[in-house]
Structures are given as structure tokens and as C-alpha cells.
Design a protein around this motif. Structure first.
Motif, short mmCIF file in Angstrom:
data_model
loop_
_atom_site.label_atom_id
_atom_site.label_comp_id
_atom_site.label_asym_id
_atom_site.label_seq_id
_atom_site.Cartn_x
_atom_site.Cartn_y
_atom_site.Cartn_z
N GLY B 367 -5.05 8.78 2.27
CA GLY B 367 -5.15 8.10 3.56
C GLY B 367 -5.01 6.59 3.39
N SER B 368 -5.62 6.08 2.34
CA SER B 368 -5.51 4.65 2.04
C SER B 368 -4.04 4.28 1.81
CB SER B 368 -6.36 4.34 0.80
OG SER B 368 -6.16 3.03 0.37
N VAL B 369 -3.31 5.15 1.10
CA VAL B 369 -1.89 4.91 0.86
C VAL B 369 -1.12 4.94 2.18
CG1 VAL B 369 0.20 5.93 -0.14
CG2 VAL B 369 -1.92 5.81 -1.49
N ILE B 370 -1.40 5.99 2.99
CA ILE B 370 -0.68 6.13 4.26
C ILE B 370 -0.93 4.91 5.15
CG2 ILE B 370 -0.54 7.52 6.36
CD1 ILE B 370 -1.37 9.93 4.59
N HIS B 371 -2.17 4.47 5.13
CA HIS B 371 -2.57 3.29 5.89
C HIS B 371 -1.75 2.07 5.47
CE1 HIS B 371 -5.56 1.91 8.68
NE2 HIS B 371 -5.81 0.86 7.95
N ALA B 372 -1.67 1.88 4.15
CA ALA B 372 -0.94 0.72 3.62
C ALA B 372 0.55 0.85 3.89
CB ALA B 372 -1.21 0.58 2.13
N MET B 373 1.03 2.11 3.87
CA MET B 373 2.46 2.35 4.05
C MET B 373 2.86 2.39 5.52
SD MET B 373 4.14 2.79 1.12
CE MET B 373 5.59 3.61 1.76
N ASN B 374 1.95 2.00 6.38
CA ASN B 374 2.27 1.98 7.81
C ASN B 374 2.63 3.38 8.33
OD1 ASN B 374 2.47 0.75 10.20
ND2 ASN B 374 4.38 -0.35 9.81
N ASN B 375 1.77 4.35 7.97
CA ASN B 375 1.87 5.73 8.42
C ASN B 375 3.06 6.51 7.86
OD1 ASN B 375 -0.50 5.59 9.86
ND2 ASN B 375 0.55 4.75 11.65
N GLU B 376 3.64 6.03 6.80
CA GLU B 376 4.69 6.80 6.12
C GLU B 376 4.01 7.82 5.20
OE1 GLU B 376 7.53 8.59 5.32
OE2 GLU B 376 8.36 6.74 6.15
N GLN B 377 4.45 9.08 5.27
CA GLN B 377 3.83 10.11 4.43
C GLN B 377 4.79 10.72 3.41
OE1 GLN B 377 0.52 11.37 7.76
NE2 GLN B 377 1.54 13.01 6.69
N ASP B 378 6.04 10.31 3.44
CA ASP B 378 7.04 10.91 2.55
C ASP B 378 7.00 10.21 1.19
OD1 ASP B 378 9.25 11.85 1.23
OD2 ASP B 378 10.45 12.01 3.07
N ILE B 379 6.68 10.98 0.14
CA ILE B 379 6.51 10.34 -1.17
C ILE B 379 7.84 9.85 -1.74
CG2 ILE B 379 4.38 11.53 -1.78
CD1 ILE B 379 6.05 13.43 -3.50
N ARG B 380 8.94 10.35 -1.19
CA ARG B 380 10.23 9.85 -1.68
C ARG B 380 10.45 8.40 -1.27
NH1 ARG B 380 13.48 14.89 0.67
NH2 ARG B 380 12.08 14.25 2.35
N LYS B 381 9.69 7.96 -0.26
CA LYS B 381 9.84 6.57 0.20
C LYS B 381 8.72 5.68 -0.33
CE LYS B 381 12.18 8.05 4.37
NZ LYS B 381 11.94 8.42 5.76
N MET B 382 8.00 6.18 -1.34
CA MET B 382 6.93 5.35 -1.90
C MET B 382 7.35 4.88 -3.29
SD MET B 382 3.63 7.47 -0.63
CE MET B 382 3.44 7.90 1.10
N GLY B 383 6.42 4.80 -4.23
CA GLY B 383 6.74 4.39 -5.58
C GLY B 383 6.18 3.01 -5.91
N GLY B 384 5.69 2.89 -7.15
CA GLY B 384 5.23 1.60 -7.64
C GLY B 384 4.02 1.02 -6.92
N LEU B 385 3.25 1.85 -6.25
CA LEU B 385 2.15 1.31 -5.44
C LEU B 385 1.00 0.78 -6.29
CD1 LEU B 385 1.87 3.74 -2.40
CD2 LEU B 385 2.78 1.43 -2.46
N ARG B 386 0.98 1.11 -7.57
CA ARG B 386 -0.18 0.72 -8.37
C ARG B 386 -0.38 -0.79 -8.39
NH1 ARG B 386 3.77 1.51 -12.12
NH2 ARG B 386 3.93 -0.02 -13.80
N ARG B 387 0.70 -1.52 -8.28
CA ARG B 387 0.59 -2.97 -8.32
C ARG B 387 -0.06 -3.54 -7.06
NH1 ARG B 387 6.57 -3.85 -9.48
NH2 ARG B 387 6.49 -1.60 -9.65
N TYR B 388 0.15 -2.82 -5.95
CA TYR B 388 -0.38 -3.35 -4.68
C TYR B 388 -1.79 -2.85 -4.37
CZ TYR B 388 4.60 -4.22 -4.16
OH TYR B 388 5.89 -4.63 -4.37
N MET B 389 -2.12 -1.67 -4.88
CA MET B 389 -3.38 -1.05 -4.48
C MET B 389 -4.17 -0.60 -5.71
SD MET B 389 -1.89 1.36 -1.44
CE MET B 389 -3.43 1.37 -0.56
N PRO B 390 -4.72 -1.53 -6.45
CA PRO B 390 -5.36 -1.13 -7.72
C PRO B 390 -6.53 -0.18 -7.55
CG PRO B 390 -5.80 -3.44 -7.17
CD PRO B 390 -4.75 -2.98 -6.22
N VAL B 391 -7.37 -0.41 -6.55
CA VAL B 391 -8.54 0.46 -6.40
C VAL B 391 -8.10 1.87 -6.03
CG1 VAL B 391 -10.72 0.81 -5.20
CG2 VAL B 391 -9.93 -1.51 -5.69
#
Lengths: 494, 660
Positions: B367-391
Motif C-alpha cells: 500500500g505504501s508503494v501504491i501510495h507513492a506510485m500515485n495508485n499504480e499497481q502494475d509491477i512492470r511500471k515500477m522498479g528501483g524503488l529502494r532508493r526512494y523508499m528505504p523504510v
């Protein structure tokens, strides 16, 4: 209090009140409304001592009144109530108040006549539940139909004439044979019309079967049971909201009550003999009619079919002859009185605003009517039979009571868990949920104070009966156990 | 303990009752006051659930001191001759469930403050989740089947309301109805199971029913003529159908993936941690029934094992972050169910508990990821999030390791225990079930780390706008995540002995001697450390490691490989993408079947045959008379009254003639 003619008051207060309301005349609609409200509240207040003074430890008739009416024919004005009839008297007088309030503004034509008809009908219906003399019973039984014909015929929808004739023919033809059966019993019982005497006299097996069939036709039409049910959806669709409320909540119970008061105790052997047919017809109502409900496009028709399916549980519970199932049936009748009344009122609230009952005309009502949507959700869930609402109690008890005797019947009946959810939730989804697609829906105003009051009162009882049915059930036990014993008796003369 | 000392001043019953009633009160305040409270509506539910959590800890502590309770609160109603009550059964099993439910619920409540901020349904949402907590608590505290069914259906109702929470979405409404109706199919069995219990035992009270069970052994029931069944097997299977609906076991699993239409906090609370485990809890509670039927145990075991492997496989081909976790939940529920079938009830509850923690963690992190991604839920459009969301990254990693079964995280202990127990089981089909469960470990590691790597590692694949706005979530979201990592790390290690091996449940979950798989493991118990050592040299652990390495290889080192692989395994992936065809089958057979028969009965049965031939055929004859009838419909009361009088006179005449 004991010698006070409470039952007569319960019957004649609304009748006289109705006549007085008529006398107010249609030129003064506001006065007629207030008169109807005051009389209906007074009538309800007069039925409360029946509950507070009721002795739940006996199966005997209480608050008896007995007077000669037509002595030459040994016809008596004989009234009394037991645990089986008590709740329906209170239900009738309570719902009449709600009908008066809910019709406050949406009936503008012939207000005094409309209100008067409901009050008179209230008294006559209470009369059916109290009458212990066959002729008195029959007179009330037929007379109560007249105001209902008027209500549908005058204040009904565009196709009201067809609906009224269908309603009349069905119910009238059904009742004629009942009269014949009652007359047979009169001669058989040595010229007595006393229903309690009928219950005691021995009757031969062929006669029992014939009497059962005659009663069956009268009662099955009223309930209505499959296949004599098709008048009901038509009648509901054409009836004004108040008419639908009383039709569904009280009139359908008359047929079921008839089985309890007449068929089962008077012809127990035939009842047992033909129980399999009754169970079969009940199961058809539960399964077949529920499927028919799923595909309805008119809200009122859908709820009407749903009523028939719910009444299938009632008749199923009667004819398995266990106390649990029979009590469940009576609770189901009571619950259906609240829930179907509320569902028809909900449709009325929407109809008053949109003037259509077509499901597809709606959608997204929750966006503009959130309070109404929450209330209707509660009644939808009660219609689905969710625990915690009244709808659960009766169905649960009928399934449990039926399983003990006929597991297969219980299995088939329990499918209503699925079908009931399907038609109710699908209806709810299409009407209430979703985005607003019709401009008319966007302009809807939420339920007003009067509507919230009426629906809230029903919501209270729907929840009370679901969370704590004990006080409702406690009234029933003695009378139901007595009835279960009666129906086990062999009355065929050796 | 000093924390609870003051509670001793009160009698026990009001304290027990406060556990469900505090959230209920919170729900009512938030619901009825929604207009006034708006975004302050969270206070009452949060306080209510916090009180419930605190009291649940107290109850747990009391139970460790040997204080239990079994009694009735009020008489719901007397049915025939049988009084039915609302009552409480406070024992070790209830206490553990209470703590798990209230803890996860509290975390989710706090999290929701951040997640639902700005939603027009803010107060309504809080009202629902607090109501859910109430219903779930009633369910686990019940001492009879009636109340169990109450809670059972009430959690289903709230689940329905919350899946359809965003009621303007067509897909959410459809998913909500689907969830309700599929659950009702399960309840159909459950209700009949209760009816059968009532019919044979004459009671719905747990203890009375359990005491009657030995008398039922050897009794048969004939539902299909010529095929007598053991009464106990029949009851056990009917009840299990209910569990299959609620705990989403094949083939009644179809509603759970679609329940992801609801807001993420409820995916964590209801559709992962608590409600879906109600079926597991129920079977564990009913262990005295199941222990008397090898057939029922075998059915439970097989259904669980099938769900564990085959639902996990679907997770491999999903691309929606929440759906992957949902299929994972299905698979993990399969593990719990399999444990029940192997009579390892305590292991099932143990996995229920650890799963509640790490799966709620995963969902909330998602949910935290979806929140940050502006409600995007498709993992093909994500990637590399560790740098932005360490916790979020670290907590998600901990959850993933726990799910994949890597020691020392919680999931390792509970899952290994289940696999060992199934390996020791003697019921028919245990060998195949064990194979499914072991294979499932590889699948679990694979889909978990596929998800993990695609979301947090590799190149960012989102559009520039989303990327520019990536940020770690606020504290109301990260604090619950951190709170849930604690038990996800240590609960396995610390609680495997008391809960997993069931020493704490003595008496609460009776197990028959001949099926006592957990007892065998307990007999050779040498402590958690030796359990880990043993695990490190056994197959499941290495399968998990292989799964993680494969995922890393496929999604980090050779990102082109999965496409090639998918094409090479086309028939296989096609089946998975179509989810074995359950949805299509339901649509074609059930939905269309109901509509077809509904229309048939209506158009042909009612309209053409009954109305057309029977009614209107008669009416046609009467039809000519209808004109005069219509004239009678004058609307004047006196016409009718007159008609009535004529009727009465005719009646009288009839009598007189008859008498004469």
C-alpha cells in the motif's frame, strides 16, 4: 382489565376511526391526515395491553369475548387470541401508523378515502386474527379485501384494473370453497361455527382430505404459494406504496395464519397425509421463484417474487411439524412483515422522486441519498437473511427444524442463502451503487425526516428481532407446542 | 504483571465483554457522527481497538496463569425447547486469536489514517473496519455455533462493504457481490452442518456437542440412497465447506483475488490477516469433530495442499502487486488447511499467526508503494524503488524473507513445522500432499522475489511525472510497518514451542492419539536452534534459496529471460493466466445458468403456462364479464358495502335453504 373488551376495541376503533376519517371528507386533506394519524395511534395503543396482559404460559385463548350474533344459526361474535395470533395484531396496528405517515404527502387525491380505507382495513384484518367463529372469520376474511381492491383500483398504477380483477378473482375463487368447507363442518359439528369445536370433532379421512383441499385453495392463494402466485407481482406493481406495504406485510400472512388456525388443527390427518405436497410446493417457491426474482427488471416485481420465496419458508416450516420449524415460520412471518414493508417503502421513496420502478433507470443513488442508502442496505441484508437481522432467525429455525425430519428438504431450502443474496445484492448494486449516470439521479434529495422516521422504526424492529428474538419467541412456545400436539392427533373415527 | 494489576479490581465478564464492545462503540461513533467528525473520525475506532488490544493482552496473560472462562452472557432466544445463548469461551486458542486480531487491526487502523487521508469516505471506512474488528472478536470468542455463525456472516458483510467501498467503480461492486455470493455458497454448507449438529446432538453449545460426539461414532446418515455416510464425516465436511468459502480454498477461492478491489488496508486486515483465517480457526476449534473422521481429515488435507501449490503458481504470472500477494495468501491459507488435515492444528494456528504478521506487513508495504506510485499497481511500471523508499524497502524485504521461509524469520518456523507434520501424517493422500507443499516452497520463493526485485530493484520503469513525486510515506504509514516487522522477525523463533507445538493449547485443541503428528515432533524437540539447524539441511530450505536465486537471475541479471521462458512454456502460462478456467466456468455455468433458468421459469413458467394457459384461459371465459366487473370498480365505498350486504344475504339464504 380482564373483562375489558380489548379485542373489540382493537377491531372497531380503527373501523370507526376510518369511517370518521371518511366523514372529514376530501376537501380537507390535512384534517383527514391528522385524523387518520390520531386514530391509527390510538388503535395501536389499544393493542399494547394485549401484549402486556398476555399470559405466555398457556395455550388457551385469551381476552375472550363471546356473544350471540345470529342466534337462529348459532353464529357468535366470538373473539380470542393466543400466542400465534398476538404478534400479527400488533404488527397490523403498528404498520398502519407507518402507512399513514408514509402516505402523508404522496397521496394527494381523495386523501380521506385513502386513509379511511386503510383504517377500516386495519380493523378487519385484526378481526381475522381474533375471530374464533367460522362465519365471523369468513366475514372479516372477505371484507378486508374490499378496501384493498379500492386502494389498488383507485390509487393504483396505469394497469390497475387488470391487477385488481386478477387479485379479486384469485382470492375470491379461493375463498368460496373455504366457505363450503366451513358449512360442512357446521353441520358435522352439530350446528356450531365455533372454530375451537371444529378442532375437536372427529372427521373421516375422505372428508378431511376434501376440507384440506378447500382450505388449501383459500390459503395458498393468499400466501401465495406456487403455482397460484402470479396475481401478487401484478397487484404489487399497480398498488400504491401503502397498499403494497399492507399487502406484503399483513395480507400474505392471512393465508399462513389460516393454515395454523384452521387446516392443521381441524384436519390434522389430512395435513400429515398431504404434507409432502405442501413441502414440495414450498421448495418450488423457495428455488423456482427465487430464480425468477433474479431476472426481474421492475423493483417491485423483484421484491414481490422475493416475498413469495420467503413465504415458501413459512409453509415449509408448517408442514414438517416440529416446534422449532413452526416457531421459525411464525418468526419468519413477523420478520417478513417488517422487512418486506420496509423494502416496499424504500421503493416508494425512490418512486416518489423518480416516478419509475425500472431498475435500469437508477444507478448511483448512494451518491445523492446516502442516509436512505444506509437504511435500505440494512433491509437488503435482512432480506438476504443476515444474522443480526430479523430475516435470519426464521430461516435459521426452519432449516434446523426441517433438517431433523427431511434433510433433503433442508438442503434444498438452504439454497436460498445463495439465491437470496444474488437477487437482493444485484438489485442493490444496480439501484444504489455505481456512479451517477442519469441526470435525474443527480437531482435526488435524500430521505426526509418523515421517511427516516418510518424506515428507522422498521429498522429498529428488524435489528431487535435479529439480536434478541427471545421476547418474540417466548410468546409463541405454549401455543406452538399445543399446535404441534394437535396436529399429531388421529381424528379419523375408528 | 503490573500493567494489568488494576484490572483485577473488576469482575472478569465485563472485561471480556469490553473487548468486542470497545471497537463496536468506536464504529458507531465514527459511523453515526461521520458528517460532524469528518477526518477526526479515526479517534474513536483507534481508541476502541487499542482498548481491545490491551485487554486481549490481559486475557492472554490470564490464560497463561490458568484463568479461563466458559459461560453465557444472555439468552438469545428459546428455540422450541432449546435455549440459545450469546456466550464466551475464553481459552488459549481464543486468547491467541484475540491478540493477533486486535494487534493487526490496531496497526491497520493507524495506517489507515495516512492511507485514506482525503478520501470522501474516510469516516465510513473507519466505521467499517472497527465493525469488522467487533465481528471478528465475537467470532473467536463464541462458545456456540449460533454466535459463530453470527460472527461468520458479519465479517462477510463488512468484507462485502469494504470490497465495494469505492462504490462508483463497477469492478469494485462486481467483486463485492462475487465475494458475498461465493462466501454464501460456503455458508450453505456451514448452515447445514449446524443443522446436522443440532439434529444429532440437540444442542449448539460447543461443550455439549463435543461431549455428545462419542455417541455418534458408528452412526450413519443416508443422503444419497444406497450410500450411507458416517454422521461425523458428513458434519465435518459440511462445516469444512463453510471454511472453504471463508478461507478461500479451491474451488471457492475465486472471490479473494478480486477482493483486492477494496482499499489496501482492508486487504491487509480482512483478506490476509484475519477474516480469511476464520475458516482455519473454526476447524481448529472443531478439532474434536475432525479427529473422529479420517475421511474428513483427508479431504481437508488434499484441498489445502492443492490450494497451496496451484494458487501459488498463478502468482507467478500476475503483474498487479496486490494480486500477487493475494494469490500468495491463497497459497498460504492452503498450507494452514493442509496442517489442519494432518491434525497439526497448533501448527495451523501458528502459521495463521506468523502469516497474519508478515502478510499484513507485505500488504501495508505494498500500500505504501501504491501510495507513492500515485495508485499504480502494475509491477512492470515500477522498479528501483529502494532508493526512494528505504523504510518500505527494508520492511518489505523482511516480509518477503518471512514469506519465503528463510530462517530466522517467522514464516520459516511455521511452514517447516507444517511440512514436517504433513510428512508424518497417516491419512490417505498425505504423500501427495507433502509433495505439493514442498514444491509450493519453491513457487513461493519465486513469486515473492520476482515481486520484490521487480518493484524495488532494477531500473525505474515509471513515467517521469510519477518518478519525480516518489517519496517515502509519512510516519502514520511507516510506524505500523515497523511495528509489524517485529513479530515477523521473532514470533517464529520465540513461539514455535508454546504455540506451534501446542503446549499452550493443552485442552483447547484436543487431538486424537492416532493422528498426533505434532506430538511426534514435540517428542523429539531440542529447541528452536536445533530446529533451524535441521531446517538448513532439509529440502524446503534449499528450494526456497533456489527460488530466490532463480528470481534474482531472471529479473535482475537477465531481464529478457522471463519473456523467452514464458513463450517456451506457452500452454503452461496460458493455463495460469486463465487461472485454470475457474472464472470462465463459473460465468458460463453458474451465472448464465441462473439467468437462464430465471428467465425460463419467469417467461415460460409464470407468464406463458400459469398466466397464459391456466389463469387467462379461465379469465378469457370470464373476460366478457370483466366489463361489468369494471363497472363495479366504481370507487364508491357504498357500492362495495352494498355488494357485501348482497353477499351476506345470499349466504343467509343458502343457510336457510340448507337447513330447511
Amino acid at each position: 382489565m380482564a373483562n375489558f373488551p380489548l379485542l373489540s376495541l382493537a377491531i372497531w376503533t380503527p373501523v370507526i376511526g376510518g369511517i370518521l376519517t371518511l366523514a372529514v371528507g376530501d376537501r380537507r386533506p390535512q384534517a383527514a391526515r391528522w385524523a387518520a394519524l390520531i386514530f391509527s395511534i390510538a388503535a395501536f395503543a389499544l393493542t399494547i395491553p394485549l401484549y402486556t396482559g398476555f399470559n405466555a404460559h398457556t395455550a388457551a385463548m385469551q381476552f375472550n369475548e363471546y356473544a350471540a350474533w345470529i342466534p337462529s344459526l348459532n353464529i357468535h361474535y366470538h373473539l380470542g387470541v393466543d400466542g400465534i395470533s398476538l404478534w400479527f395484531i400488533l404488527l397490523t396496528s403498528f404498520l398502519t401508523i407507518l402507512v399513514v405517515i408514509s402516505s402523508w404527502t404522496n397521496i394527494q387525491q381523495r386523501v380521506a378515502q385513502y386513509m379511511g380505507a386503510f383504517l377500516i382495513m386495519e380493523g378487519l384484518m385484526i378481526g381475522v386474527f381474533c375471530a374464533l367463529d367460522a362465519i365471523l372469520f369468513y366475514v372479516f376474511w372477505e371484507a378486508m379485501l374490499i378496501p384493498m381492491f379500492l386502494i389498488i383500483g383507485i390509487w393504483g398504477g396505469p394497469n390497475r384494473v387488470y391487477a385488481t380483477i386478477k387479485f379479486f378473482l384469485y382470492t375470491f375463487l379461493g375463498s368460496v370453497l373455504m366457505l363450503v368447507a366451513l358449512l360442512y363442518l357446521y353441520f358435522h359439528a352439530d350446528h356450531s361455527f365455533n372454530l375451537l369445536t371444529f378442532q375437536q370433532i372427529p372427521i373421516g379421512s375422505t372428508a378431511q382430505i376434501l376440507i384440506f383441499i378447500a382450505f388449501f385453495l383459500a390459503f395458498a392463494v393468499k400466501i401465495p404459494m406456487w403455482p397460484v402466485h402470479t396475481w401478487l407481482p401484478d397487484a404489487h406493481v399497480e398498488a400504491p406504496t401503502g397498499g403494497s406495504v399492507i399487502l406484503a406485510a399483513v395480507m400474505l400472512k392471512m393465508g399462513a395464519y389460516g393454515f395454523l388456525r384452521l387446516s392443521l388443527p381441524i384436519v390434522p390427518d389430512a395435513s400429515r397425509e398431504l404434507a409432502w405436497i405442501m413441502i414440495g410446493l414450498s421448495l418450488i417457491a423457495i428455488i423456482y421463484v427465487a430464480l425468477v426474482a433474479v431476472v426481474q427488471e421492475d423493483m417491485k416485481k423483484l421484491i414481490a417474487y422475493s416475498s413469495i420465496a420467503h413465504m415458501g419458508f413459512v409453509t415449509l416450516g408448517f408442514f414438517v411439524f416440529t416446534a422449532v420449524a413452526m416457531e421459525g415460520s411464525i418468526i419468519q412471518m413477523l420478520s417478513h412483515g417488517f422487512v418486506s414493508a420496509a423494502m416496499f417503502l424504500c421503493v416508494g421513496v425512490l418512486y416518489d422522486r423518480m416516478h419509475t420502478r425500472q431498475i435500469k433507470a437508477y444507478g448511483g443513488v448512494v451518491n445523492t441519498m446516502p442516509i436512505f442508502a444506509s437504511l435500505m442496505m440494512l433491509f437488503a441484508m435482512a432480506n438476504v437473511g443476515l444474522p443480526g437481522t430479523s430475516g435470519f432467525v426464521g430461516e435459521f429455525m426452519v432449516v434446523l427444524g426441517t433438517y431433523q425430519v427431511y434433510p433433503w428438504a433442508a438442503i434444498l431450502a438452504a439454497t436460498s442463502l445463495i439465491t437470496g443474496a444474488a437477487y437482493t445484492l444485484w438489485l442493490f448494486k444496480r439501484v444504489i451503487f455505481g456512479g451517477v449516470t442519469h441526470p435525474a439521479v443527480a437531482a435526488l434529495k435524500d430521505a426526509n425526516g418523515r421517511e427516516v422516521l418510518v424506515l428507522g422504526a422498521l429498522a429498529f424492529f428488524t435489528l431487535l428481532l435479529g439480536v434478541w428474538p427471545a421476547p418474540f419467541l417466548d410468546i409463541l412456545h405454549s401455543s406452538v407446542h399445543h399446535l404441534v400436539e394437535q396436529v399429531a392427533i388421529n381424528k379419523i373415527p375408528a | 504483571m503490573f500493567l494489568f494489576d488494576w484490572l483485577r479490581l473488576f469482575p472478569a465478564l465485563p472485561i471480556y465483554l469490553a473487548i468486542p464492545l470497545a471497537p463496536l462503540l468506536g464504529s458507531l461513533i465514527a459511523g453515526l457522527g461521520s458528517r460532524q467528525l469528518k477526518e477526526k473520525a479515526h479517534w474513536a475506532p483507534i481508541i476502541g481497538v487499542a482498548v481491545a488490544f490491551y485487554l486481549a493482552l490481559f486475557v492472554l496473560w490470564q490464560v497463561t496463569q490458568g484463568v479461563t472462562f466458559y459461560g453465557n452472557v444472555y439468552t438469545w432466544g428459546v428455540m422450541g425447547n432449546l435455549p440459545l445463548h450469546i456466550g464466551l469461551d475464553i481459552d488459549a486458542l481464543t486468547a491467541v486469536m484475540l491478540v493477533v486480531v486486535t494487534f493487526v487491526s490496531l496497526c491497520v487502523h493507524v495506517y489507515t489514517v495516512g492511507y485514506m487521508h482525503g478520501d470522501p469516505g474516510y469516516a465510513r471506512f473507519f466505521s467499517y473496519i472497527a465493525l469488522f474488528t467487533f465481528a471478528m472478536i465475537m467470532l473467536v470468542m463464541s462458545n456456540n455455533f449460533l454466535q459463530l455463525f453470527f460472527g461468520w456472516e458479519a465479517v462477510g458483510l463488512v468484507s462485502y462493504l469494504l470490497i465495494g467501498f469505492w462504490f462508483q467503480r463497477e469492478s469494485a461492486n462486481a467483486a463485492a457481490i462475487k465475494a458475498f455470493i461465493v462466501n454464501r455458497v460456503g455458508d450453505f454448507g456451514f448452515l447445514l452442518g449446524i443443522a446436522a449438529i443440532y439434529s444429532y446432538c440437540g444442542s449448539l453449545d460447543y461443550r455439549t456437542v463435543f461431549a455428545q460426539l462419542p455417541n455418534l461414532v458408528g452412526h450413519t446418515v443416508t443422503i444419497i440412497p444406497g450410500h450411507p455416510w458416517s454422521v461425523i464425516t458428513w458434519i465435518a465436511i459440511l462445516l469444512f465447506i463453510g471454511a472453504m468459502g471463508k478461507s478461500a480454498q479451491v474451488p471457492l477461492h475465486v472471490w479473494l483475488p478480486e477482493s483486492m478491489e477494496g482499499p489496501t488496508p482492508i486487504s491487509a486486515l480482512i483478506h490476509a490477516a484475519t477474516m480469511v483465517t476464520a475458516g482455519i480457526f473454526m476447524v481448529a476449534r472443531m478439532s474434536p469433530i475432525y479427529e473422529l473422521s479420517a475421511t474428513a481429515l483427508a479431504v481437508v488435507l488434499m484441498i489445502g495442499a492443492i490450494t497451496a501449490l496451484f494458487m501459488g503458481l498463478i502468482g507467478l504470472v500476475q503483474n498487479d502487486i496486490k494480486r500477487i500477494i493475494a494469490y500468495s495468501t491463497l497459497s498460504q491459507l492452503g498450507y494452514m488447511t493442509a496442517a489442519l488435515g494432518a491434525s497439526a492444528f497448533s501448527a495451523a494456528i501458528f502459521h495463521l499467526m506468523t502469516h497474519a504478521f508478515f502478510k499484513a506487513l507485505l500488504f501495508l508495504a505494498a500500500g505504501s508503494v501504491i501510495h507513492a506510485m500515485n495508485n499504480e499497481q502494475d509491477i512492470r511500471k515500477m522498479g528501483g524503488l529502494r532508493r526512494y523508499m528505504p523504510v518500505t524497502y527494508v520492511t518489505f524485504l523482511i516480509g518477503s524473507l518471512a514469506l519465503a521461509g528463510i530462517p530466522p524469520f517467522a514464516g520459516f518456523f511455521s511452514k517447516d513445522l507444517i511440512i514436517e507434520a504433513v510428512g508424518l501424517a497417516h491419512v490417505p493422500g498425505a504423500g501427495l500432499a507433502e509433495f505439493f507443499l514442498v514444491a509450493g516452497v519453491l513457487v513461493t520463493a519465486l513469486y515473492t522475489f520476482r515481486l520484490f526485485f521487480l518493484v524495488f530493484h532494477g531500473q525505474p520503469r515509471m513515467d517521469a511525472h510519477t518518478r519525480a513525486h516518489l517519496h517515502e510515506s509519512p510516519w502514520v504509514i511507516t510506524v505500523p510497518l515497523l511495528a509489524l516487522t517485529i513479530p515477523s522477525i521473532y514470533a517464529g523463533w520465540a513461539y514455535i514451542k508454546p504455540i506451534g507445538l501446542g503446549s499452550f493449547f493443552q485442552g483447547a485443541i484436543p487431538v486424537a492419539q492416532q493422528w498426533n503428528t505434532i506430538g511426534e515432533i514435540a517428542a523429539h524437540w531440542h529447541g528452536s536452534l536445533s530446529f533451524v539447524m535441521h531446517g538448513l539441511i532439509s529440502l524446503p530450505f534449499w528450494l526456497a534459496v533456489i527460488g530466490i536465486i532463480t528470481a534474482a537471475y531472471l529479473y535482475l541479471i537477465l531481464p529478457g529471460m522471463p519473456v523467452v521462458l514464458a513463450r517456451a512454456l506457452r500452454p503452461f502460462t496460458w493455463i495460469l493466466e486463465h487461472k485454470y478456467g475457474f472464472d470462465a466456468l463459473n460465468r458460463v455455468l453458474l451465472v448464465n445458468g441462473v439467468l437462464f433458468f430465471g428467465r425460463l421459469f419467469w417467461r415460460v413458467g409464470d407468464v406463458r403456462i400459469i398466466d397464459g394457459i391456466m389463469v387467462n384461459g379461465t379469465a378469457r371465459e370470464v373476460g366478457k364479464a370483466a366489463l361489468s366487473w369494471r363497472r363495479v370498480q366504481s370507487g364508491y365505498i357504498y357500492h362495495y358495502a352494498f355488494a357485501m350486504i348482497i353477499g351476506l344475504i345470499m349466504l343467509m339464504t343458502y343457510f336457510v335453504v340448507m337447513r330447511g
